[in-house]
Design a protein around this motif. Structure first.
Motif, mmCIF file in Angstrom:
data_model
loop_
_atom_site.group_PDB
_atom_site.id
_atom_site.type_symbol
_atom_site.label_atom_id
_atom_site.label_comp_id
_atom_site.label_asym_id
_atom_site.label_seq_id
_atom_site.Cartn_x
_atom_site.Cartn_y
_atom_site.Cartn_z
ATOM 1 N N ASP A 145 0.365 13.121 7.331
ATOM 2 C CA ASP A 145 0.270 12.614 8.690
ATOM 3 C C ASP A 145 -0.713 13.485 9.476
ATOM 4 O O ASP A 145 -1.324 14.411 8.935
ATOM 5 C CB ASP A 145 1.654 12.546 9.346
ATOM 6 N N VAL B 97 0.852 -1.184 0.000
ATOM 7 C CA VAL B 97 0.000 0.000 0.000
ATOM 8 C C VAL B 97 0.887 1.233 0.000
ATOM 9 O O VAL B 97 1.673 1.449 0.928
ATOM 10 C CB VAL B 97 -0.929 0.025 1.231
ATOM 11 N N ASP B 98 0.790 2.039 -1.037
ATOM 12 C CA ASP B 98 1.634 3.226 -1.189
ATOM 13 C C ASP B 98 0.935 4.424 -0.544
ATOM 14 O O ASP B 98 -0.099 4.896 -1.018
ATOM 15 C CB ASP B 98 1.866 3.494 -2.677
ATOM 16 N N ARG B 99 1.507 4.909 0.544
ATOM 17 C CA ARG B 99 0.931 6.059 1.257
ATOM 18 C C ARG B 99 1.650 7.357 0.926
ATOM 19 O O ARG B 99 1.352 8.404 1.526
ATOM 20 C CB ARG B 99 0.993 5.810 2.774
ATOM 21 N N ARG B 100 2.600 7.316 0.016
ATOM 22 C CA ARG B 100 3.340 8.523 -0.341
ATOM 23 C C ARG B 100 2.385 9.562 -0.925
ATOM 24 O O ARG B 100 1.562 9.257 -1.775
ATOM 25 C CB ARG B 100 4.455 8.195 -1.333
ATOM 26 N N ASP C 128 0.193 11.085 0.994
ATOM 27 C CA ASP C 128 -0.780 11.315 2.059
ATOM 28 C C ASP C 128 -0.178 12.247 3.105
ATOM 29 O O ASP C 128 1.025 12.542 3.092
ATOM 30 C CB ASP C 128 -1.179 9.992 2.712
ATOM 31 N N THR D 160 6.590 6.507 2.825
ATOM 32 C CA THR D 160 5.828 5.477 3.521
ATOM 33 C C THR D 160 5.085 4.558 2.557
ATOM 34 O O THR D 160 4.188 4.990 1.832
ATOM 35 C CB THR D 160 4.825 6.115 4.496
ATOM 36 N N GLN D 161 5.478 3.304 2.578
ATOM 37 C CA GLN D 161 4.757 2.235 1.902
ATOM 38 C C GLN D 161 4.522 1.117 2.919
ATOM 39 O O GLN D 161 5.424 0.783 3.685
ATOM 40 C CB GLN D 161 5.534 1.709 0.702
#
Length: 252
Positions: free
Chosen positions: A190, A183-186, A188, A199-200
């Motif tokens: 915080d 899941v690629d959260r780059r 997003d 962040t992945q």
């Protein structure tokens, strides 16, 4: 609430067995059918490899010169080392009792993932190889089990890996379908509004590790588990998405 349900009544798996049918029967006897949206069935690599006929008789293996040399250096069975070489694309480290390779699937692991434990009674002269295409096998299980589902169901194929700089093994996903393994959260933010840059989330690895709390690593004889209650993100990619390419290896 997330719950983890061990599947304890599966028989000893043999080559050619209908693994999906056996898993369905075990789920039914555990009262876990029909499957629900968000359910993830975690299947250990060993039973998948057995069903797919990945058992090798060591008596039929003829070690080559490289295998003989490596066997002497690592103090391992030369026949096993020959299989390790056949399953790998590179030797990462060879030392007494240690042979770490880059598997053809990209995993950096001990002995190319080849195992001789928990492969069945009287099988000490055999070795079990990883599945040829664990992501593909996971997809096949998802399709076979979809008739029992009330929603989107996922499958994770798990194995146990050691980790650099840390003792002990953890469960990891070598195959996955029906969920985003990575899941690629780059991009997003915080909670303070800062942009996430790197962040992945290795979601399939997290699920595999959670399942090992009930499947165990020794003589537990629990080769699969159902995890229920997860809220799975949208999208889908296989466990191959988690493997870092060799050109990004910062430790070579």
């Amino acid at each position: 609430m997330i719950s983890i349900h061990p599947l304890c009544d599966l028989p000893e798996i043999a080559a050619g067995d209908d693994l999906a049918a056996l898993l369905r029967g075990s789920l039914a006897s555990a009262g876990l059918l029909p499957l629900k949206a968000g359910d993830v069935l975690v299947v250990t690599q060993k039973i998948l490899s057995k069903a797919e006929g990945r058992m090798i008789d060591l008596a039929a293996v003829e070690p080559g010169a490289e295998a003989v040399e490596l066997a002497a250096r690592t103090r391992k069975d030369a026949r096993l080392v020959e299989l390790v070489l056949q399953e790998s694309v590179a030797i990462v480290r060879a030392a007494p009792h240690v042979l770490i390779t880059r598997h053809r699937l990209g995993h950096v692991m001990a002995n190319s993932g080849i195992d001789r434990s928990n492969i069945g009674p009287g099988e000490s002269e055999r070795a079990l190889l990883l599945p040829v295409d664990p992501d593909g096998s996971a997809r096949q299980l998802v399709e076979a089990l979809s008739a029992d589902s009330g929603g989107r169901v996922a499958v994770v194929i798990s194995d146990s890996f050691g980790r650099p700089w840390r003792y002990g093994v953890v469960g990891v996903a070598i195959g996955a379908a029906g969920l985003p393994a990575l899941v690629d959260r780059r991009g997003d933010q915080d909670r303070d509004g800062r942009r996430l840059e790197v962040t992945q989330i290795a979601l399939a690895d997290q699920i595999a590790t959670a399942a090992t709390l009930v499947t165990g690593e020794g003589a537990e004889s629990v080769p699969a588990a159902l995890i229920r209650g997860l809220s799975l993100p949208e999208g889908e990619n296989g466990a191959a998405a988690i493997v870092r390419p060799a050109e990004e290896d910062l430790f070579r």
